[in-house]
Structures are given as structure tokens and as C-alpha cells.
Design a protein around this motif. Sequence first.
Motif, short mmCIF file in Angstrom:
data_model
loop_
_atom_site.label_atom_id
_atom_site.label_comp_id
_atom_site.label_asym_id
_atom_site.label_seq_id
_atom_site.Cartn_x
_atom_site.Cartn_y
_atom_site.Cartn_z
N MET A 73 0.81 -1.22 0.00
CA MET A 73 0.00 0.00 0.00
C MET A 73 0.85 1.28 0.00
O MET A 73 0.61 2.18 -0.77
CB MET A 73 -0.91 0.03 1.24
CG MET A 73 -1.94 -1.08 1.32
SD MET A 73 -3.19 -1.07 0.02
CE MET A 73 -4.12 0.39 0.39
N TYR A 74 1.81 1.36 0.92
CA TYR A 74 2.45 2.66 1.15
C TYR A 74 3.86 2.44 1.67
O TYR A 74 4.07 1.75 2.67
CB TYR A 74 1.63 3.44 2.18
CG TYR A 74 2.17 4.80 2.49
CD1 TYR A 74 1.92 5.87 1.63
CD2 TYR A 74 2.96 5.03 3.61
CE1 TYR A 74 2.42 7.13 1.89
CE2 TYR A 74 3.47 6.30 3.89
CZ TYR A 74 3.19 7.35 3.03
OH TYR A 74 3.69 8.59 3.29
N SER A 84 -1.95 -4.23 2.94
CA SER A 84 -3.25 -4.74 3.39
C SER A 84 -3.32 -6.21 3.01
O SER A 84 -2.50 -6.68 2.22
CB SER A 84 -4.40 -3.95 2.75
OG SER A 84 -4.38 -4.10 1.35
N LEU A 144 0.57 -1.08 -4.77
CA LEU A 144 -0.54 -1.88 -5.30
C LEU A 144 -0.07 -3.12 -6.07
O LEU A 144 -0.80 -3.67 -6.88
CB LEU A 144 -1.48 -1.04 -6.18
CG LEU A 144 -2.02 0.24 -5.53
CD1 LEU A 144 -2.93 0.99 -6.48
CD2 LEU A 144 -2.77 -0.08 -4.24
N LYS B 274 -5.70 5.52 -2.66
CA LYS B 274 -5.76 5.41 -1.20
C LYS B 274 -4.56 4.63 -0.65
O LYS B 274 -4.20 3.60 -1.22
CB LYS B 274 -7.06 4.73 -0.77
CG LYS B 274 -8.29 5.56 -1.04
CD LYS B 274 -9.53 4.88 -0.47
CE LYS B 274 -10.74 5.78 -0.65
NZ LYS B 274 -11.93 5.25 0.00
N THR B 275 -3.99 5.10 0.42
CA THR B 275 -2.84 4.42 1.02
C THR B 275 -3.25 3.47 2.14
O THR B 275 -2.41 2.82 2.74
CB THR B 275 -1.83 5.45 1.55
OG1 THR B 275 -2.52 6.37 2.39
CG2 THR B 275 -1.18 6.21 0.40
N LEU B 276 -4.53 3.44 2.43
CA LEU B 276 -5.07 2.48 3.40
C LEU B 276 -6.37 1.93 2.82
O LEU B 276 -7.03 2.61 2.05
CB LEU B 276 -5.41 3.17 4.73
CG LEU B 276 -4.42 3.19 5.88
CD1 LEU B 276 -5.10 3.82 7.09
CD2 LEU B 276 -3.91 1.81 6.24
N VAL B 277 -6.72 0.72 3.20
CA VAL B 277 -8.02 0.20 2.78
C VAL B 277 -9.06 0.83 3.69
O VAL B 277 -9.17 0.47 4.86
CB VAL B 277 -8.06 -1.34 2.88
CG1 VAL B 277 -9.44 -1.86 2.47
CG2 VAL B 277 -7.00 -1.95 1.98
#
Lengths: 329, 333
Positions: A73-74, A84, A144, B274-277
Motif C-alpha cells: 500500500m504505502y 493490506s 498496489l 488510497k494508502t489504506l483500505v
Amino acid sequence: MERLFNEFEKLTRIASPSGHERALLEYIKKECEPYCDSVYFDKRGNLVCRKKNEGAKKLLLAAHADELGILAMYAEEEGNYRFSVFGGVNFPSLLYRRVNFTNGVVGVIVPDDGTSLSDLKLANLSVDIGAKSKKQAEKLLAPLTVGVSDSPAVKLGSRFVSRAIDDKVGCLILLELIRSVKSSKFDLYFCFTVEEELGLRGAKTVGFEIEPDIAIAIDVSSATDMIPIKRNGITLGSGAAIKVLDVGTVCDKELNAELISVAKKAKRRYQLDVADRGCTDAAALQFVKGGVKATVVSVATRYIHTPNEQADLNDVSDVIAVIKGYIEG
Amino acid sequence: MKLLKRLCTANGISGREENIKSIIKKEISGLCDISEDRFGNLIATVHGKKRDKRVCYFAHTDEVGFIISDYDEQGFARFVNVGGIDAAVLPGKVLCSGRRKGVIGVCPVHLLSASDKETVLKSEDLFIDFGFEDKKQAEKRLPVGSAVYFEPTFYQAGNEIFAKALDDRIGVRIMIDMIKSKPLYDTTFVFTCCEETGTQGAETAAYGLNTDIGVILECTTSAQTPDENGGKAVTLLGGGAVISYRDNGTMYDTELFALATFVAEKNGIKWQTKTLVAGGNDASAVQKTAYGASVAAFSVAARNLHSAISVANKNDYFSVLKLAKAFNDVIGL
């Protein structure tokens, strides 16, 4: 057994986390095409393989193509990626797990320094991909990108361990049936569904389109024969697990009775599965339109949703024989 | 901005979207076929060139708010939330119902003990003070079941827009703009009801539409604060159009995502993901209903979502508008 294992192993070579099943499904599609009257993707991306028997009752067999996995994700300044997860995992099982990303990058899931075991959550876990900075991390691995556990299939006698036995073993069973069923008293729809692990998000649309009379989900179910054995339940090597009920479905009694009589006639082992956790695509399929007779036939599996699930090839062969007997009548 | 202001200052909680729908109808009448389904979703179909797939855009007309559930003898109103609202954003806020204004009552600071001050408030501890004399008067003026709203607010400061109900009047505003600028191809625009109470409107709309590609236009969470502008902020104001890959309700179609990012890059549109779900929207219903659909979501990031005043960035709004239009010219062909 050797051949069954080899076919299973081929399915595990392709990563297919929820929402990212297409590569696996394209492989399955190619394998099925010679044996089916039509093979297509529905609007949701579920793969449907039909063996036509116009006018006969429609039987839908479902196995889900998705597996657990992670999504980068980041990237933090330190070079680690926050991520996630796809599907329900318990966080301790993530710790120090090696992960293969689909672009070839390897990472290890680690806790933030000072995190206590009882306080593990996504916010304090990250993947260390060996990057020294955010910039380098993003160069190595685009946000992603998906990854799955680095735990390939290994055969241990009649048993085998692997990531994603849930539900690549179901895909294997459907594939074997597609290859071997010669005659059928049903109009047959073999469905490889997407996003089961995110909450049965694929099966619903495929059921809506096909409007089956009967639906059977082929999946894994939790074995309860780990040490120390605490309760009676399904066990590895005891045959096809015919589900009585789980959290999402009270399975159709008549349908189960037919499956049991087929198993007896074929001299195949079966066990009744009363599960107090989990559910399968049958839970979504039973509600379609006016309702569908539904049940689940499973392979008893240990350590479900961990990197090293374990099952028995004899059970796999029993499930194939029982369903084949039911189809051929 | 004038139309956005009118949309944001109009009131419409879930199930009571009439005011919003009448503004929309006035704006788009004569430009498209307009129909309303049994659930109350407003469906606008624009005819252009034919394309292979059915493309539908969705934005929800409802906003979060309250419904009066009861009065006590003194005429103080108890209420329930419509949609997700954190009780912490409520005490002291001005609300309105029709022309009547009220304030969310709290125990005065003078009477709070040290431990009281640390207690987290719950909605059921709060009440609305409309200034009624007693229960009888209250029930006559504003019967139980009346809808209550945050006080209509709209102003701009620099690039920032401060307003009530940006979620999702900003999406509604974008769809109206798209209709007015005459899409090249057949396109259906669905102004949905009841997103905030669980995407019920989108589900019934999607059932009949047989959508192939569904694009959701939303206003989404930014958790950007003085302490957080990294991964936990989810999205940033000024960061561009939010193209969703995954949220709590939906794993978006990966091919549509890739196409959207390509369209953004090609047209020089700033974008982020988005960097979080986090969050969820009508996409989850559109994706799974009936035969299903491929879905994408483009959103404007906003701080203070689901409170009296949310804050969004003008440039992000234009980025989403530009992206939605450009995307519509290349999909489903």
C-alpha cells in the motif's frame, strides 16, 4: 496420487489473490476448453465451463480461484512497505513470513520495533523488501503490487503441505471432473469464482446468470485432528467431507443423502462435517433468485489460512469420485 | 461553484432526497431522458453514439443527518443518526429541521468532573434543544420522525471548499456537468438514494440497469491532520483525483484502474490512490448485483467527512471532473 499432486502443484505456481485471479483462470480456461461445450468469463470475471445437456437439471459446481495474499500500500521513509491483506488471517501467522510479489521481489513481513505479540495489527506490520529508503522501495516495488506466501507445494507421503490449498484443491477437483466426466444426467456448469475470501463477492453473479437447480461448493474445511485433539470433527484421510451446516448454510438434506448413497455405492470414504466456523460460496448461491438446493463437499484441511495448509490426497480422490458418481448417476 | 453551493445547502438525508432530486431535474431537463425507479433513484440517460458496453455513472444524493426519535417532557429531542456519524463531532453543533433551528445540548463545563471530561460521548447521551416549551408543543411543531440536518454552510477559502454534505453533492455536481457537456457516447447517470444507510439505492438501481461498466463518483475520506500526512492519511487534499484500487467494500476492476490511471496521465490530470483500505461506496452494490459489473471509483478527497462541515480542494474537484469526462470517451467501445 503422484499425478493428482503434480496437477495441484501446477495451480500453486500461479499467484491468485482476491481480485487478481485472471492469470490462474486463463490457465484453467486453456485446460478446460478441449472438454467443454463453452468456456467464458462472466461480467464479474468468474470463469464458467459448461458441459451441455440441454433440458436436464442444472448443476452448478463452484470452487473459488482466489487465495489469501497481501497488497503493497504505502512505502515508509525507512523503505518498508505497509500492506493490506486479502482474506482473514490471524496476525501472528504473518510474522516473519516470506512473501513473493508478482514482479519477482521477495519480502519478509516484520513487526515495528517494540511491538508486543498481543498487539499485532496491520498498522504495526510491514514488509521489508531490502530497500534503504521510500524512493528505493517504490522503484523496486510499485504500490498496489500483490504478493503471496513463499511456501510451495510439497508432498509428504499421501499428505501434502502448501499455501492456498484453500481453494486451489477445489479448482483441482473441478478440473479433474471436467477432464474425466464422460456422461452426465445434469446440464453441468463448472464455476471458478473470484473474491470468495473477501466475503463471497463473486459467486452471487454467476448464480444469478445460470439459475441452477442445484449448487455444490467444493472447498476446504477445518480438520480438528491437530494436537491435542479437543473435539470430534473431520479428520485428514477420512474421506470426502459432506457438510451438514456451517455459519452460512444449512445444507440440503436430500442432496446430502444422495451424495452419501453415491459414496456408499462407490465404496468411497466420506465423513459428515458440522462446522462452527467459516462459510463457502454455497452460502451465496443458495439465495439466488427463487433459491437453490445447495451443499458443500470439502477436503479436510489443517492450518487453513496459514502459509502451510495440509491435506490428504486420498480425501481429494474421494471427493472427485463422489461428485463424479453423483454426476454420472 | 454556485450550483455546488445550492446542492450542498439543500437538505436530504437518506430516504428524503426530494429536494436534491428536484434541483437536479431542473438542471438537466431537456438534455436527457429522465426516469425515477420505484425506490426513488433518479436515472438520466443521455443519447450519443452507440458503444458496445453499457456505461453507468453513479453518485448518491443523500447525506448523513438525524431523525427525531422522541421528546422528553421538557421538549428536548432525542435522535438517531442516519448514516455513520461520530458523536464526538456533535456537541454544540447547530442543526436545523425545516425552518426551525436547534443546537445539540451538552452538560456545561462547570458541572463536569475531571473524569467526565475524559469520557467519550455517545449519541444516546446527547439531545437537541430546539427551544420548545414542552413535549406537546414540540410534537406539534416537529413531529417524531422529522429529519434533522447540519446547518447549511458553504464558503471558500483559498483553494479549499468548506461545506455541509460535500459527500456526495460533489459527485452529483460532476454528473450534472457531464450531462450538460453532452457525452460523446450513450451514457446513463444514476443519482442514487440511501447510500449512507447501506447502498440500498444502488442495489435496486443496478438490478434493472444491466450495467457493464459502473463508475462511482464520490467524496472520500482524508484523515490528513497536523500529525499525519503520510500513509495513514489515506488521501491528501490537493493530491488530485482519487482513483480507488481497493476499499472496505470493493476490490475494483484492475483493468479499469489501469485504464483510469493511463487516461489521467495522458491528459495531465493529477491523481492519487488510497494508502489504506478505508471507506466504501455504491460500487460494492453495483459490482455484485444481478449479472454484476466492472467498477471504478473516482473521488474528491475531503477532511472532516460526515460532520457539520467537510473540507475539499477545488483543484481535486476539477481533476475528478476532467477525469470522469475523459474516461467516458474511451470506455466500453
